[in-house]
Design a protein around this motif. Structure first.
Motif, PDB file in Angstrom:
ATOM      1  N   PRO A   1       0.836  -1.194   0.000  1.00 60.25           N
ATOM      2  CA  PRO A   1       0.000   0.000   0.000  1.00 60.25           C
ATOM      3  C   PRO A   1       0.881   1.258   0.000  1.00 60.25           C
ATOM      4  CG  PRO A   1       0.003  -1.038   2.178  1.00 60.25           C
ATOM      5  CD  PRO A   1       0.855  -1.901   1.283  1.00 60.25           C
ATOM      6  N   ALA A   2       0.339   2.375  -0.503  1.00 68.05           N
ATOM      7  CA  ALA A   2       1.131   3.612  -0.566  1.00 68.05           C
ATOM      8  C   ALA A   2       1.398   4.147   0.835  1.00 68.05           C
ATOM      9  CB  ALA A   2       0.377   4.646  -1.403  1.00 68.05           C
ATOM     10  N   ALA A   3       0.466   3.843   1.774  1.00 70.27           N
ATOM     11  CA  ALA A   3       0.612   4.352   3.141  1.00 70.27           C
ATOM     12  C   ALA A   3       0.507   3.178   4.114  1.00 70.27           C
ATOM     13  CB  ALA A   3      -0.487   5.374   3.402  1.00 70.27           C
ATOM     14  N   PRO A   4       0.974   3.366   5.346  1.00 68.06           N
ATOM     15  CA  PRO A   4       0.866   2.284   6.337  1.00 68.06           C
ATOM     16  C   PRO A   4      -0.583   1.928   6.669  1.00 68.06           C
ATOM     17  CG  PRO A   4       2.122   4.176   7.192  1.00 68.06           C
ATOM     18  CD  PRO A   4       1.589   4.579   5.871  1.00 68.06           C
ATOM     19  N   LEU A   5      -0.777   0.784   7.322  1.00 72.53           N
ATOM     20  CA  LEU A   5      -2.114   0.400   7.797  1.00 72.53           C
ATOM     21  C   LEU A   5      -2.419   1.175   9.086  1.00 72.53           C
ATOM     22  CD1 LEU A   5      -1.056  -2.182   6.127  1.00 72.53           C
ATOM     23  CD2 LEU A   5      -2.829  -3.413   7.354  1.00 72.53           C
ATOM     24  N   THR A   6      -3.593   1.783   9.122  1.00 76.63           N
ATOM     25  CA  THR A   6      -3.986   2.539  10.322  1.00 76.63           C
ATOM     26  C   THR A   6      -5.475   2.352  10.573  1.00 76.63           C
ATOM     27  OG1 THR A   6      -4.420   4.476   8.961  1.00 76.63           O
ATOM     28  CG2 THR A   6      -2.283   4.418  10.072  1.00 76.63           C
ATOM     29  N   GLY A   7      -5.903   2.718  11.768  1.00 74.19           N
ATOM     30  CA  GLY A   7      -7.330   2.719  12.090  1.00 74.19           C
ATOM     31  C   GLY A   7      -7.718   1.533  12.938  1.00 74.19           C
ATOM     32  N   GLN A   8      -9.039   1.374  13.084  1.00 75.38           N
ATOM     33  CA  GLN A   8      -9.510   0.257  13.891  1.00 75.38           C
ATOM     34  C   GLN A   8     -10.595  -0.517  13.166  1.00 75.38           C
ATOM     35  OE1 GLN A   8     -10.905   2.013  17.615  1.00 75.38           O
ATOM     36  NE2 GLN A   8     -12.964   1.279  17.126  1.00 75.38           N
TER      37      GLN A   8
ATOM     38  N   GLY B   1     -15.325 -10.776   3.623  1.00 76.86           N
ATOM     39  CA  GLY B   1     -15.008  -9.357   3.832  1.00 76.86           C
ATOM     40  C   GLY B   1     -13.544  -9.126   4.169  1.00 76.86           C
ATOM     41  N   PHE B   2     -12.715 -10.177   4.050  1.00 79.23           N
ATOM     42  CA  PHE B   2     -11.283 -10.038   4.369  1.00 79.23           C
ATOM     43  C   PHE B   2     -10.627  -8.930   3.538  1.00 79.23           C
ATOM     44  CE2 PHE B   2      -7.040 -11.299   2.737  1.00 79.23           C
ATOM     45  CZ  PHE B   2      -6.289 -11.142   3.884  1.00 79.23           C
ATOM     46  N   ALA B   3     -10.799  -8.991   2.215  1.00 77.09           N
ATOM     47  CA  ALA B   3     -10.109  -8.019   1.352  1.00 77.09           C
ATOM     48  C   ALA B   3     -10.614  -6.607   1.640  1.00 77.09           C
ATOM     49  CB  ALA B   3     -10.311  -8.381  -0.119  1.00 77.09           C
ATOM     50  N   ALA B   4     -11.927  -6.461   1.827  1.00 76.39           N
ATOM     51  CA  ALA B   4     -12.491  -5.131   2.087  1.00 76.39           C
ATOM     52  C   ALA B   4     -11.921  -4.559   3.387  1.00 76.39           C
ATOM     53  CB  ALA B   4     -14.015  -5.221   2.173  1.00 76.39           C
TER      54      ALA B   4
ATOM     55  N   GLN C   1      -6.637   1.922   0.626  1.00 77.31           N
ATOM     56  CA  GLN C   1      -6.705   1.781  -0.837  1.00 77.31           C
ATOM     57  C   GLN C   1      -6.870   0.304  -1.172  1.00 77.31           C
ATOM     58  OE1 GLN C   1      -2.116   2.428  -1.161  1.00 77.31           O
ATOM     59  NE2 GLN C   1      -2.769   1.375  -3.023  1.00 77.31           N
ATOM     60  N   ASP C   2      -7.100  -0.008  -2.446  1.00 82.03           N
ATOM     61  CA  ASP C   2      -7.285  -1.422  -2.836  1.00 82.03           C
ATOM     62  C   ASP C   2      -5.927  -2.111  -3.017  1.00 82.03           C
ATOM     63  OD1 ASP C   2      -9.929  -1.129  -2.647  1.00 82.03           O
ATOM     64  OD2 ASP C   2     -10.373  -1.324  -4.785  1.00 82.03           O
ATOM     65  N   ALA C   3      -5.286  -2.406  -1.913  1.00 78.59           N
ATOM     66  CA  ALA C   3      -3.991  -3.102  -1.985  1.00 78.59           C
ATOM     67  C   ALA C   3      -4.202  -4.583  -2.289  1.00 78.59           C
ATOM     68  CB  ALA C   3      -3.248  -2.940  -0.674  1.00 78.59           C
ATOM     69  N   ILE C   4      -5.408  -5.108  -2.009  1.00 79.29           N
ATOM     70  CA  ILE C   4      -5.765  -6.498  -2.330  1.00 79.29           C
ATOM     71  C   ILE C   4      -6.931  -6.445  -3.320  1.00 79.29           C
ATOM     72  CG2 ILE C   4      -6.671  -8.677  -1.396  1.00 79.29           C
ATOM     73  CD1 ILE C   4      -5.278  -8.107   1.222  1.00 79.29           C
TER      74      ILE C   4
END
Ligand code: S3P
Length: 448
Positions: free
Chosen positions: A14-21, A431-434, A442-445
Motif C-alpha cells: 500500500p502507498a501508506a501504512p495500515l492505520t485505524g480500527q 469481507g477479508f479483502a475489504a 486503498q485497494d492493496a488487495i
C-alpha cells in the motif's frame, strides 16, 4: 459457493501504512458450537456476531436438516429453536459439510448419539481429510459407520439406539476429536470422560457449562481430564460471538510487517488456548497491546493493538501448537521478514488441515523468494531482516488460510503476490479483502 469459478487475487504494497480500527469476522469455532448447542437446548438461543462464513452456514443448514429451527434475523444475529438433547430427527438428504472439518467432526459426535441414519459428504478438500480419528472413538458409543477407503467422506452413520458413554484418551491434540466425544456423551447416560495429552481449545466445555451442563476439568499426570455428566437438560442461553483471533492474525501481522503501521482490532476472543500466536509474536519483539480486556459469555475478549516492528527469529516449542494450530502459515510469513532462523516444531497436524499446510506454507514462501526448509515435522524459515522479493504465484489448494497468508505477504514484499483462488477465504473470513483495504486506505488487495 467456494467450488464455483476460481477467483485469482493479487496484493501489493500500500502507498501508506495500515492505520485505524476494525472488528474482524466472528469466531468460527464458537459459531459452529453456538448453532449446534442451540439446536440441542430447550428454548430459543439468540446469537449475536455469528460468523456468516460458508463453513458455519453449512452447520446452520445441517442443524435445520436435523429438525432445529435456525433463522437469520439480521447481519450476525441468529435465532435457534432447539429440540432438546437426543431430539434431532433423521435428515431427508445427504449432509454436505463443504470445506469444514469442524462442522463434519463435531456433527458426527452428535449423530452418534441419535438413533438415526445419515450420509455425510464435503468438498474435495474435506473428502481427503481423515475421519477415522472421530469414527474410531465414536464407534464405542454403539454407533456404526461406513466410510470410504482410509476412513474418508462420504460416509454413512447409524447412530446408537442406546448410546454408551465414552472413556477416551486422545492420541492427537485435537479439539475437534475431543468435542465430537463430548457431543456424543450428551446423549449417553453416565459420565463421558476424555483425556487430552495437551490442552486444546475449550469452547465446547465453556459453552456446555453456559447452557447448564456439568463439565469437570482436572489437570493430572496423565493429561487434562474432562468429565461430562450425560443427558443434561441444556437450557437456551444468549451467545455473543467474539472476533476470531485466528482471523485477527492476518491484519495484525500485516500491521507488524508494513513500516509505519498501527492498528486496533476490537472485541477479539482471547481464550488462552487460542493465543499462542500472540505469545510467539511478542517473543519475536512485536509491540502488541491488549486493552479493554473483559469476560463475555464465558470467554475472555479484548482489543489488540499492533504496530510495525522489526521482528527477530524465534524457536516455537511443539507444546504451543494446539494454541496456535491455525496460525502457522501467517507466522511463517512473519518469520520470512524477521532476522534469523525461526524454527516451528512439531507440526505433523498441519498435514491434515484444509490442505497439507506444512507443504503449502513452505511452497508459498519459496514462491516469493524466502528461504525455508522442512526437517521432520519442523518448519524452518531463514530470514535476513529484509522483505522477501515477493512476485510469486501461490497455489492455495482450497485453503483459506494459505490464501490470506499469501495476500498479507504481498502487502509487505518488494513485488506483488498473486494467489490462484481467493474464493475459499469466504469459508472463515468473508469481507477479508475489504477490511484489509480499509486499513490500508486503498485497494492493496484486488482481483488479479
Ligand atoms: C477447531 C479445532 C482445530 C482447528 C480448527 C477449528 C475447533 O482443529 O484447526 O480450525 O473448532 O475445534 P483440531 O482440533 O483438529 O486441531
Amino acid at each position: 459457493m467456494s467450488s464455483a469459478e476460481p477467483r485469482p487475487f493479487r496484493s501489493s504494497k500500500p502507498a501508506a501504512p495500515l492505520t485505524g480500527q476494525a472488528g474482524v469476522a466472528g469466531d468460527k469455532s464458537i459459531s459452529h458450537r453456538a448453532l449446534m448447542f442451540g439446536a440441542l437446548a430447550i428454548g430459543t438461543t439468540e446469537i449475536t456476531g455469528l460468523l456468516e462464513g460458508e463453513d458455519v452456514l453449512r452447520t446452520a443448514a445441517a442443524m435445520r436438516a436435523l429438525g432445529a429451527e435456525v433463522e437469520k434475523l439480521s447481519a450476525g444475529q441468529w435465532r435457534v429453536a432447539g429440540r432438546g438433547v437426543g431430539g434431532l430427527t433423521e435428515p431427508a438428504d445427504v449432509l454436505d459439510m463443504g470445506n469444514s472439518g469442524t462442522a463434519a467432526r463435531l456433527l458426527l459426535g452428535l449423530l452418534s448419539g441419535h438413533p438415526l441414519f445419515a450420509v455425510m459428504t464435503g468438498d474435495a478438500s474435506l473428502r481427503r481429510r481423515p475421519m477415522k480419528r472421530v469414527t474410531d472413538p465414536l464407534s464405542a458409543t454403539g454407533a456404526q459407520f461406513w466410510t470410504r477407503e482410509g476412513g474418508r467422506l462420504p460416509l454413512a452413520v447409524r447412530g446408537a439406539q442406546d448410546p454408551l458413554p465414552l472413556d477416551y484418551r486422545l492420541p492427537v491434540a485435537s479439539a475437534q476429536v475431543k468435542s465430537a466425544c463430548l457431543l456424543a456423551g450428551l446423549c449417553a447416560p453416565g459420565t463421558t470422560r476424555v483425556v487430552e495429552p495437551e490442552p486444546t481449545r475449550d469452547h465446547t466445555e465453556n459453552m456446555l457449562r453456559h447452557f447448564g451442563a456439568t463439565v469437570a476439568v482436572e489437570d493430572t499426570a496423565e493429561g487434562r481430564v474432562i468429565r461430562l455428566d450425560g443427558q443434561p437438560e441444556l437450557k437456551a442461553a444468549p451467545i455473543s460471538v467474539p472476533g476470531d483471533p485466528s482471523s485477527a492474525s492476518f491484519p495484525l501481522v500485516a500491521a507488524l510487517l508494513v513500516p509505519g503501521s498501527r492498528i486496533r482490532l476490537t472485541q477479539i476472543g482471547l481464550n488462552p488456548l487460542r493465543t499462542g500466536l500472540f505469545t510467539t509474536l511478542r517473543e519475536m519483539g512485536a509491540a502488541l497491546k491488549i486493552e479493554n480486556a473483559r469476560i463475555e459469555g464465558g470467554e475472555p475478549v479484548g482489543d489488540i493493538i499492533g504496530e510495525y516492528t522489526a521482528l527477530k527469529a524465534v524457536d516455537v516449542p511443539p507444546g504451543r501448537a494446539p494454541s496456535m494450530i491455525d496460525e502457522y502459515p501467517i507466522l511463517a510469513v512473519a518469520a520470512a521478514f524477521a532476522q534469523g532462523t525461526t524454527r516451528m516444531r512439531g507440526l505433523a497436524e498441519l498435514r491434515v488441515k484444509e490442505s497439507d499446510r506444512l507443504a503449502a506454507t513452505a511452497a508459498l514462501l519459496e514462491a516469493n523468494g524466502a528461504k525455508v526448509s522442512i526437517e521432520g515435522d519442523d518448519l524452518l524459515v531463514h530470514g535476513n531482516g529484509a522483505p522477501p522479493a515477493g512476485g510469486g504465484f501461490v497455489t492455495t489448494h482450497m485453503d483459506h488460510r494459505i490464501a490470506m497468508s499469501a495476500l498479507v505477504m504481498g502487502l509487505a514484499s518488494a513485488a506483488p503476490v498473486t494467489v490462484d483462488d481467493a474464493s475459499f477465504i469466504d469459508t472463515s473470513f468473508p469481507g477479508f479483502a475489504a477490511l484489509m483495504n480499509r486499513l490500508a486506505g486503498q485497494d492493496a488487495i484486488r482481483p488479479a
